[in-house]
Write an enzyme that holds these catalytic residues in place. Structure first.
Site, PDB file in Angstrom:
ATOM      1  N   ASP A 116       0.838  -1.204   0.000  1.00 49.64           N
ATOM      2  CA  ASP A 116       0.000   0.000   0.000  1.00 49.64           C
ATOM      3  C   ASP A 116       0.877   1.260   0.000  1.00 49.64           C
ATOM      4  O   ASP A 116       0.375   2.390  -0.042  1.00 49.64           O
ATOM      5  CB  ASP A 116      -1.021   0.002   1.150  1.00 49.64           C
ATOM      6  CG  ASP A 116      -0.377  -0.048   2.523  1.00 49.64           C
ATOM      7  OD1 ASP A 116       0.868  -0.122   2.607  1.00 49.64           O
ATOM      8  OD2 ASP A 116      -1.128  -0.021   3.520  1.00 49.64           O
ATOM      9  N   GLU A 123       9.651  -3.713  10.348  1.00 51.50           N
ATOM     10  CA  GLU A 123      10.026  -2.421   9.763  1.00 51.50           C
ATOM     11  C   GLU A 123      10.558  -1.465  10.818  1.00 51.50           C
ATOM     12  O   GLU A 123       9.944  -1.284  11.889  1.00 51.50           O
ATOM     13  CB  GLU A 123       8.796  -1.803   9.054  1.00 51.50           C
ATOM     14  CG  GLU A 123       9.106  -0.442   8.427  1.00 51.50           C
ATOM     15  CD  GLU A 123       8.089   0.020   7.401  1.00 51.50           C
ATOM     16  OE1 GLU A 123       7.215  -0.767   7.004  1.00 51.50           O
ATOM     17  OE2 GLU A 123       8.191   1.195   6.994  1.00 51.50           O
TER      18      GLU A 123
END
Ligand code: KIV
Length: 268
Positions: free
Chosen positions: A51, A185
């Site tokens: 996304d 992340e």
């Protein structure tokens, strides 16, 4: 099937998962046929229809406006270009957070309408039930913990995540719920290593240090095509942005001075 997806045959969820602790895996994002084909032919193990397309394709400052329809559209384009790489599609913001039932419905559309082989969703303990439900429906799930960009406002920006105990609990929760891999992340490298050692499935690092089982980068970052924001963890392997500007500039000059089209580009 060997546990090393770098071979010429198609990468599947079981062999991606089986690569845990073995050969490192390379993952890159892509959003269209041409970039997927380039990545696939370059030999990446998996392509993520992230996304992040909200930023690098649509020009938004975050991924939050991306819709399920957007990801379905881009996944359709990507699967046509991916001959051997595993194609994982992102579940966008608010397409799975409401309930496990909503998660199954949205994930089903990514597979059925988009052609994705697996889906990715963000979060830890809070989404474990959603992961369990999607996997129970027969859809492989990649988790995503650490800096989860859909929660950017909760974090107050795109910040490095340092709460080791929470990260471990989150990563264990999604792996325990059946995720076949977990993206980590923006965490310190030592935490990336701890999570990789603790999980029974591959970790896919982005700003999580070198110990992760796989690495992922955004296509436009890797190639120098996106100049708005470059996180510290990005390595630019090419400056295609500058090359593209120079080529388009040359084209515009030749149009203006009458050099293009020449006789070799004209019909007689
Ligand atoms: O959306 C995305 O591209 C991602 C990767 C950067 C992990 O989630």
């Amino acid at each position: 099937m060997s546990a090393t997806p770098a071979a010429a045959r198609a990468v599947t969820v079981p062999n991606f998962r089986a690569a845990k602790g073995g050969a490192r895996l390379a993952v890159v994002t892509a959003y269209d046929y041409t970039s997927a084909r380039l990545a696939d032919e370059a030999g990446v193990d998996a392509i993520l229809v992230g996304d992040s397309l909200g930023m690098v394709i649509q020009g938004h400052p975050t991924s939050l406006p991306v819709t399920l329809r957007d990801v379905i559209y881009h996944t359709r384009c990507v699967v046509r270009g991916a001959r051997r790489a595993l194609v994982v599609a992102d579940l966008p913001f608010m397409t799975y957070q409401e309930s496990p039932r909503q998660a199954v419905r949205s994930a089903g559309r990514l597979v059925k309408e988009g052609g994705a082989h697996a889906v990715k969703l963000e979060g830890g303990e809070a989404v474990a039930n959603a992961v369990r439900a999607v996997v129970a429906a027969g859809i492989p799930v990649m988790g995503h913990v650490g800096l989860t960009p859909q929660s950017v406002h909760l974090f107050g920006g795109f910040k490095v995540q340092r709460d080791g105990a929470q990260l471990l609990a989150d990563a264990r929760a999604v792996a325990g719920a059946g995720a076949f891999a977990v993206v980590i992340e923006s965490v310190p490298a030592d935490l990336g290593a701890q999570l990789t050692a603790a999980l029974p499935v591959p970790t896919v690092g982005i700003g999580a240090g070198p110990a992760c089982d796989a690495q992922v980068l955004v296509f436009h970052d890797l190639l120098g095509l996106y100049a708005d924001f470059t996180p510290k963890f990005v390595k630019r392997y090419a400056d295609l942005g500058a090359a593209a500007k120079a080529a388009i500039g040359a084209y515009a000059r030749e149009v203006r001075d009458g050099t293009f089209p020449g006789p070799e580009h004209s019909f007689r």
